[in-house]
Design a protein around this motif. Structure first.
Motif, PDB file in Angstrom:
ATOM      1  N   THR A 112     -34.532  30.806 110.051  1.00  0.00           N
ATOM      2  CA  THR A 112     -34.101  31.025 111.433  1.00  0.00           C
ATOM      3  C   THR A 112     -34.738  29.919 112.279  1.00  0.00           C
ATOM      4  O   THR A 112     -35.446  29.061 111.756  1.00  0.00           O
ATOM      5  CB  THR A 112     -34.605  32.379 111.967  1.00  0.00           C
ATOM      6  OG1 THR A 112     -36.037  32.327 112.028  1.00  0.00           O
ATOM      7  CG2 THR A 112     -34.166  33.518 111.066  1.00  0.00           C
ATOM      8  N   SER A 113     -34.530  29.965 113.568  1.00  0.00           N
ATOM      9  CA  SER A 113     -35.114  28.930 114.421  1.00  0.00           C
ATOM     10  C   SER A 113     -36.626  29.105 114.595  1.00  0.00           C
ATOM     11  O   SER A 113     -37.329  28.169 114.954  1.00  0.00           O
ATOM     12  CB  SER A 113     -34.423  28.931 115.784  1.00  0.00           C
ATOM     13  OG  SER A 113     -34.625  30.176 116.402  1.00  0.00           O
ATOM     14  N   ALA A 114     -37.139  30.314 114.324  1.00  0.00           N
ATOM     15  CA  ALA A 114     -38.542  30.615 114.638  1.00  0.00           C
ATOM     16  C   ALA A 114     -39.561  29.677 113.980  1.00  0.00           C
ATOM     17  O   ALA A 114     -40.418  29.123 114.682  1.00  0.00           O
ATOM     18  CB  ALA A 114     -38.850  32.078 114.304  1.00  0.00           C
ATOM     19  N   PRO A 115     -39.509  29.458 112.656  1.00  0.00           N
ATOM     20  CA  PRO A 115     -40.516  28.567 112.081  1.00  0.00           C
ATOM     21  C   PRO A 115     -40.405  27.119 112.581  1.00  0.00           C
ATOM     22  O   PRO A 115     -41.430  26.439 112.743  1.00  0.00           O
ATOM     23  CB  PRO A 115     -40.265  28.645 110.566  1.00  0.00           C
ATOM     24  CG  PRO A 115     -38.957  29.304 110.384  1.00  0.00           C
ATOM     25  CD  PRO A 115     -38.668  30.090 111.617  1.00  0.00           C
ATOM     26  N   PHE A 116     -39.193  26.659 112.847  1.00  0.00           N
ATOM     27  CA  PHE A 116     -39.024  25.306 113.390  1.00  0.00           C
ATOM     28  C   PHE A 116     -39.682  25.210 114.763  1.00  0.00           C
ATOM     29  O   PHE A 116     -40.372  24.246 115.076  1.00  0.00           O
ATOM     30  CB  PHE A 116     -37.546  24.946 113.514  1.00  0.00           C
ATOM     31  CG  PHE A 116     -36.825  24.783 112.205  1.00  0.00           C
ATOM     32  CD1 PHE A 116     -37.309  23.911 111.233  1.00  0.00           C
ATOM     33  CD2 PHE A 116     -35.660  25.481 111.934  1.00  0.00           C
ATOM     34  CE1 PHE A 116     -36.645  23.748 110.016  1.00  0.00           C
ATOM     35  CE2 PHE A 116     -34.990  25.318 110.732  1.00  0.00           C
ATOM     36  CZ  PHE A 116     -35.481  24.457 109.769  1.00  0.00           C
ATOM     37  N   ALA A 117     -39.432  26.220 115.576  1.00  0.00           N
ATOM     38  CA  ALA A 117     -40.006  26.216 116.923  1.00  0.00           C
ATOM     39  C   ALA A 117     -41.522  26.245 116.858  1.00  0.00           C
ATOM     40  O   ALA A 117     -42.209  25.513 117.594  1.00  0.00           O
ATOM     41  CB  ALA A 117     -39.466  27.417 117.715  1.00  0.00           C
ATOM     42  N   ALA A 118     -42.070  27.068 115.934  1.00  0.00           N
ATOM     43  CA  ALA A 118     -43.525  27.169 115.796  1.00  0.00           C
ATOM     44  C   ALA A 118     -44.113  25.823 115.369  1.00  0.00           C
ATOM     45  O   ALA A 118     -45.164  25.402 115.879  1.00  0.00           O
ATOM     46  CB  ALA A 118     -43.875  28.258 114.771  1.00  0.00           C
ATOM     47  N   ALA A 119     -43.448  25.144 114.450  1.00  0.00           N
ATOM     48  CA  ALA A 119     -43.959  23.858 113.957  1.00  0.00           C
ATOM     49  C   ALA A 119     -43.906  22.798 115.056  1.00  0.00           C
ATOM     50  O   ALA A 119     -44.841  22.002 115.221  1.00  0.00           O
ATOM     51  CB  ALA A 119     -43.154  23.415 112.741  1.00  0.00           C
ATOM     52  N   ARG A 120     -42.834  22.794 115.820  1.00  0.00           N
ATOM     53  CA  ARG A 120     -42.717  21.804 116.908  1.00  0.00           C
ATOM     54  C   ARG A 120     -43.781  22.039 117.988  1.00  0.00           C
ATOM     55  O   ARG A 120     -44.303  21.091 118.578  1.00  0.00           O
ATOM     56  CB  ARG A 120     -41.318  21.835 117.517  1.00  0.00           C
ATOM     57  CG  ARG A 120     -40.253  21.321 116.562  1.00  0.00           C
ATOM     58  CD  ARG A 120     -38.925  21.166 117.249  1.00  0.00           C
ATOM     59  NE  ARG A 120     -38.964  20.123 118.269  1.00  0.00           N
ATOM     60  CZ  ARG A 120     -38.010  19.968 119.199  1.00  0.00           C
ATOM     61  NH1 ARG A 120     -36.978  20.790 119.234  1.00  0.00           N
ATOM     62  NH2 ARG A 120     -38.108  19.000 120.086  1.00  0.00           N
ATOM     63  N   GLU A 121     -44.087  23.293 118.194  1.00  0.00           N
ATOM     64  CA  GLU A 121     -45.137  23.663 119.147  1.00  0.00           C
ATOM     65  C   GLU A 121     -46.468  23.013 118.737  1.00  0.00           C
ATOM     66  O   GLU A 121     -47.195  22.451 119.568  1.00  0.00           O
ATOM     67  CB  GLU A 121     -45.238  25.201 119.147  1.00  0.00           C
ATOM     68  CG  GLU A 121     -46.221  25.783 120.141  1.00  0.00           C
ATOM     69  CD  GLU A 121     -45.818  25.519 121.586  1.00  0.00           C
ATOM     70  OE1 GLU A 121     -44.600  25.529 121.869  1.00  0.00           O
ATOM     71  OE2 GLU A 121     -46.729  25.268 122.410  1.00  0.00           O
ATOM     72  N   LYS A 122     -46.775  23.075 117.440  1.00  0.00           N
ATOM     73  CA  LYS A 122     -48.024  22.483 116.925  1.00  0.00           C
ATOM     74  C   LYS A 122     -48.026  20.959 117.107  1.00  0.00           C
ATOM     75  O   LYS A 122     -49.069  20.372 117.417  1.00  0.00           O
ATOM     76  CB  LYS A 122     -48.206  22.806 115.434  1.00  0.00           C
ATOM     77  CG  LYS A 122     -48.505  24.262 115.169  1.00  0.00           C
ATOM     78  CD  LYS A 122     -49.956  24.593 115.489  1.00  0.00           C
ATOM     79  CE  LYS A 122     -50.233  26.071 115.223  1.00  0.00           C
ATOM     80  NZ  LYS A 122     -51.465  26.527 115.905  1.00  0.00           N
ATOM     81  N   LEU A 123     -46.851  20.327 116.906  1.00  0.00           N
ATOM     82  CA  LEU A 123     -46.782  18.875 117.139  1.00  0.00           C
ATOM     83  C   LEU A 123     -47.086  18.581 118.602  1.00  0.00           C
ATOM     84  O   LEU A 123     -47.846  17.660 118.921  1.00  0.00           O
ATOM     85  CB  LEU A 123     -45.387  18.325 116.800  1.00  0.00           C
ATOM     86  CG  LEU A 123     -44.968  18.215 115.337  1.00  0.00           C
ATOM     87  CD1 LEU A 123     -43.600  17.549 115.241  1.00  0.00           C
ATOM     88  CD2 LEU A 123     -45.990  17.429 114.508  1.00  0.00           C
ATOM     89  N   ALA A 124     -46.505  19.388 119.473  1.00  0.00           N
ATOM     90  CA  ALA A 124     -46.723  19.185 120.920  1.00  0.00           C
ATOM     91  C   ALA A 124     -48.195  19.315 121.269  1.00  0.00           C
ATOM     92  O   ALA A 124     -48.682  18.678 122.201  1.00  0.00           O
ATOM     93  CB  ALA A 124     -45.879  20.185 121.714  1.00  0.00           C
ATOM     94  N   GLN A 125     -48.912  20.138 120.462  1.00  0.00           N
ATOM     95  CA  GLN A 125     -50.350  20.316 120.703  1.00  0.00           C
ATOM     96  C   GLN A 125     -51.192  19.247 120.014  1.00  0.00           C
ATOM     97  O   GLN A 125     -52.416  19.333 119.997  1.00  0.00           O
ATOM     98  CB  GLN A 125     -50.794  21.704 120.222  1.00  0.00           C
ATOM     99  CG  GLN A 125     -50.233  22.837 121.075  1.00  0.00           C
ATOM    100  CD  GLN A 125     -50.354  24.190 120.388  1.00  0.00           C
ATOM    101  OE1 GLN A 125     -50.996  24.316 119.341  1.00  0.00           O
ATOM    102  NE2 GLN A 125     -49.731  25.192 120.979  1.00  0.00           N
ATOM    103  N   GLY A 126     -50.547  18.270 119.375  1.00  0.00           N
ATOM    104  CA  GLY A 126     -51.304  17.147 118.841  1.00  0.00           C
ATOM    105  C   GLY A 126     -51.407  17.026 117.337  1.00  0.00           C
ATOM    106  O   GLY A 126     -52.054  16.101 116.836  1.00  0.00           O
TER     107      GLY A 126
END
Ligand code: UD1
Ligand code: CA
Length: 453
Positions: A112-126
């Motif tokens: 689903t979109s959830a794991p992709f969104a979670a991973a992108r969030e971590k990239l945004a955090q550095g």
């Protein structure tokens, strides 16, 4: 500000373990190819640019991977040298320097979109590399996540793992997010010095760490990221998919008496207060509206069932079957490309094909629309409030006017005007005493034969 993103989807594998004449990612789960599930998840994540790496059955895979809202570039991997090599096929796209690069495998249909969104969030955090892991009771075949002091230090492939490492149940889903500006420099350092002699994408973890990068793992439920290598796993994914979707439907107000016996397609729509009895199969393209009842052992595909209509038990709705509100299609009936009017009844042992049936018509048991002449299909029109007697054959093209009656056992080849009564059968004759004469003659014959023995 929103970050730019490219999704790279790997779908070039030879699928040897599937033992199939077709690419693994074309095998369906819930009635659509695995790759189409993955692309739909990418689209629902809001990513609008994708690079699809194809190999075996390249054209079919590219076609199955087309999805609305995403512009998909395809890249051909002519040799199967591993997942690290496969990602680099999309080098030209990755080189455009996105903020985020998402990697997904084409054989992860529950995503689903959830794991992709979670991973992108971590990239945004550095983070520089984010690996999406999952915990499973069946880790065999997956890369294991090696963790030290809460840090992901490496992914170890099954074949390269020690006995101890194989006991680890935290696995690599194959989904990953990489800092788009560093992605190429990491990917180009991957080599093939391992048990399989393949370029492992998973080596990116150690490479990024060696370059001083930050690597983290995020967790996703197995029911969202499990992969597929053979047909047993395909059946397992189907099971997980079905369980998840049944649950969603029940929570949204659909009643299922024995949900484990109901099979849904990826696009099955069922409205609130609909009742689905045991052993019902939904092929693709079915919509069932609120309050409808699908009785046991029915099979529906490409069909629309309006509010309050009932289907089955043992009914088959084929593509183009369209039941209006309150219509009934009963046991051992088949409807194909047929509109059944409001409150109309098609209750027993009937075939309706290429037909339009008006409101409140009553179609008697065993009625057949003869829609096919061996070459072409023809239409039958049956008006509102008609009564078609049992065991009638309606030879199309033919129309029955509103309010008309057709006598039981008729073969109707000509149009019947509104409110008329049509007979299309031999007239009944009654011969008084004739049965008795025949019977006495037969008994006399038998007695004469016995006497001569
Ligand atoms: C891979 C991961 C493993 C992970 C698992 C999850 C690597 C080295 N290993 O293993 O850690 O747990 O997925 O399912 O990445 N593909 C290509 N070209 C290739 C090779 C593969 O396009 O040259 C594609 C396949 O079509 C497939 C995906 O990459 O969609 C994964 O390949 P597969 O062979 O299934 O990898 P696994 O051995 O399962
Ligand atoms: Ca795999």
């Amino acid at each position: 500000m929103s970050r730019s993103c490219l999704a790279v989807i790997l779908a070039a594998g030879d699928s040897t373990r599937m033992k199939s004449s077709m690419s693994k990612v074309l095998h369906p789960v819930a009635g659509r190819p695995m790759i189409a599930h993955v692309m739909a998840a990418i689209a629902s994540t809001g990513v609008s640019e994708a690079a699809l790496v194809v190999g075996r059955d390249a054209e079919a895979v590219a076609r199955a991977g087309a999805v609305e809202g995403v512009s998909v570039e395809t890249f051909l991997q002519t040799e199967r040298l591993g997942t690290g090599h496969a990602v680099l096929m999309a080098k030209q796209a990755i080189a455009r320097s996105y903020d985020d690069v998402l990697i997904a495998y084409g054989d992860v249909p529950l995503v689903t979109s959830a794991p992709f969104a979670a991973a992108r969030e971590k990239l945004a955090q550095g983070a520089d590399v984010v690996v999406i892991g999952f915990r499973t009771e069946k880790p065999t075949g997956y890369g294991r996540l090696l963790v030290e002091n809460d840090e992901l230090i490496a992914i170890r492939e099954e074949k390269d793992a020690t006995e101890e490492e194989r006991k680890i149940t935290w696995c690599n889903s194959g989904l990953m997010a990489i800092d788009g500006r560093k992605a190429l420099s990491f990917l180009e350092k991957i080599n093939n010095h391992n048990a399989k002699g393949e370029y492992y994408l998973t080596d990116i973890v150690e490479i990024a760490r060696a370059a001083g990068g930050r690597v983290v793992a995020v967790d996703a439920p197995e029911t969202e990221v499990a992969g597929c290598n053979n047909r047993a796993e395909l059946a397992f994914l189907e099971k997980l998919w079905q369980e998840r979707r049944r649950h969603e439907l029940m929570v949204s107000g659909v009643t299922m008496i024995a949900p484990e016996t109901v099979f849904l397609s990826y696009d099955t729509k069922i409205g609130q207060d609909a009742l689905i009895e045991p052993n019902v199969v939904f092929g693709p393209g079915v919509a069932v509206e609120t309050g409808a009842v699908i009785h046991a052992f029915s099979h529906l595909e490409g069909a629309h069932v309006s509010a309050g209509a009932t289907v089955g038990p043992f009914a088959r709705l084929r593509p183009g079957a369209d039941l209006s509100a309150g219509a009934k299609v009963g046991n051992f009936c088949e409807v194909k490309n047929g509109k059944i009017g409001e409150g109309a009844k098609v209750n027993h042992l009937t075939y309706i094909g290429d037909a339009v049936i008006g409101a409140h018509a009553n179609i008697g048991a065993g009625t057949i629309t003869c829609n096919y002449d061996g070459v072409n299909k023809h239409e039958t029109r049956i008006g509102a409030n008609t009564f078609i007697g049992s065991n009638s054959a309606l030879v199309a093209p033919v129309s029955i006017g509103d309010g008309a009656y057709v006598a039981s056992g008729s073969v109707i080849t000509e149009n019947v005007p509104a409110d008329a009564l049509a007979f299309g059968r031999a007239r009944q004759e009654v011969k008084l005493e004739r049965a008795k004469v025949i019977r006495e003659r037969a008994l006399a014959f038998k007695a004469a034969k016995k006497a001569t023995k």
